[in-house]
Design an enzyme around this catalytic site. Structure first.
Site, PDB file in Angstrom:
ATOM      1  N   CYS A  86      14.814   3.920  -3.998  1.00  0.00           N
ATOM      2  CA  CYS A  86      15.495   4.783  -3.042  1.00  0.00           C
ATOM      3  C   CYS A  86      16.950   4.319  -2.937  1.00  0.00           C
ATOM      4  CB  CYS A  86      14.808   4.680  -1.677  1.00  0.00           C
ATOM      5  SG  CYS A  86      15.546   5.691  -0.391  1.00  0.00           S
ATOM      6  N   HIS A 127       7.773  11.467  -1.074  1.00  0.00           N
ATOM      7  CA  HIS A 127       8.674  10.349  -0.780  1.00  0.00           C
ATOM      8  C   HIS A 127       9.624  10.709   0.370  1.00  0.00           C
ATOM      9  CE1 HIS A 127      11.386   6.933  -2.064  1.00  0.00           C
ATOM     10  NE2 HIS A 127      12.240   7.685  -1.402  1.00  0.00           N
ATOM     11  N   GLU A 128      10.257  11.877   0.270  1.00  0.00           N
ATOM     12  CA  GLU A 128      11.218  12.287   1.307  1.00  0.00           C
ATOM     13  C   GLU A 128      10.514  12.533   2.638  1.00  0.00           C
ATOM     14  OE1 GLU A 128      14.088  11.552   0.466  1.00  0.00           O
ATOM     15  OE2 GLU A 128      13.715  11.570  -1.684  1.00  0.00           O
ATOM     16  N   HIS A 131      10.018   9.479   4.629  1.00  0.00           N
ATOM     17  CA  HIS A 131      11.216   9.102   5.390  1.00  0.00           C
ATOM     18  C   HIS A 131      11.224   9.770   6.761  1.00  0.00           C
ATOM     19  CE1 HIS A 131      12.766   6.805   2.175  1.00  0.00           C
ATOM     20  NE2 HIS A 131      13.433   7.750   1.509  1.00  0.00           N
TER      21      HIS A 131
END
Length: 137
Positions: A86, A127-128, A131
């Site tokens: 990242c 993945h995002e 976050h």
């Protein structure tokens, strides 16, 4: 407008807030920032540019798109282990990802979308979305 990419685990220490129509400029900035970093980045969450909203920019091959307030509505039973990096964090980390996902989200024009994603694009989206939830890979 291309924005500065913020660094550090504290960026992901709290859950992101739902985005609204008034956040479209942030969505455009996020997409511009992703495109400006396309050689080293395939996805970005708004908290990476200092905005704690549920907005992600995703690169899928030659095209890029924005997901506003995405929600995974279905996913594969199968998972696989991935190693991810990242721009906001140092190093790479191992994680589990679904083979495919179905997601509902609003696009850059704030129109509701439903789509199935698989492979690397599904991995980027997961993945995002981590976050958004305050998860660090």
């Amino acid at each position: 407008m291309v924005r500065e990419i913020k660094k550090g685990e504290e960026l992901f220490s709290e859950k992101a807030l739902p985005a609204e129509r008034s956040d479209i400029k942030t969505a455009r900035d996020l997409l511009d920032t992703l495109k400006a970093n396309s050689e080293i980045c395939v996805g970005m969450a708004a908290n990476m540019i200092g905005v704690n909203k549920r907005i992600a920019a995703i690169s899928a091959g030659k095209s890029s798109f924005v997901m506003i307030n995405p929600v995974i509505t279905a996913h594969s039973a199968e998972t696989y282990e991935a190693e991810e990096g990242c721009l906001s964090l140092d190093g790479k980390r191992k994680t589990e990802r679904y083979e495919w996902i179905c997601a509902e989200y609003y696009d850059i024009k704030f129109k509701k979308q439903k789509q199935k994603f698989s492979g690397f694009t599904a991995q980027i989206i997961q993945h995002e979305m981590d976050h958004f939830e305050g998860k660090i890979i």
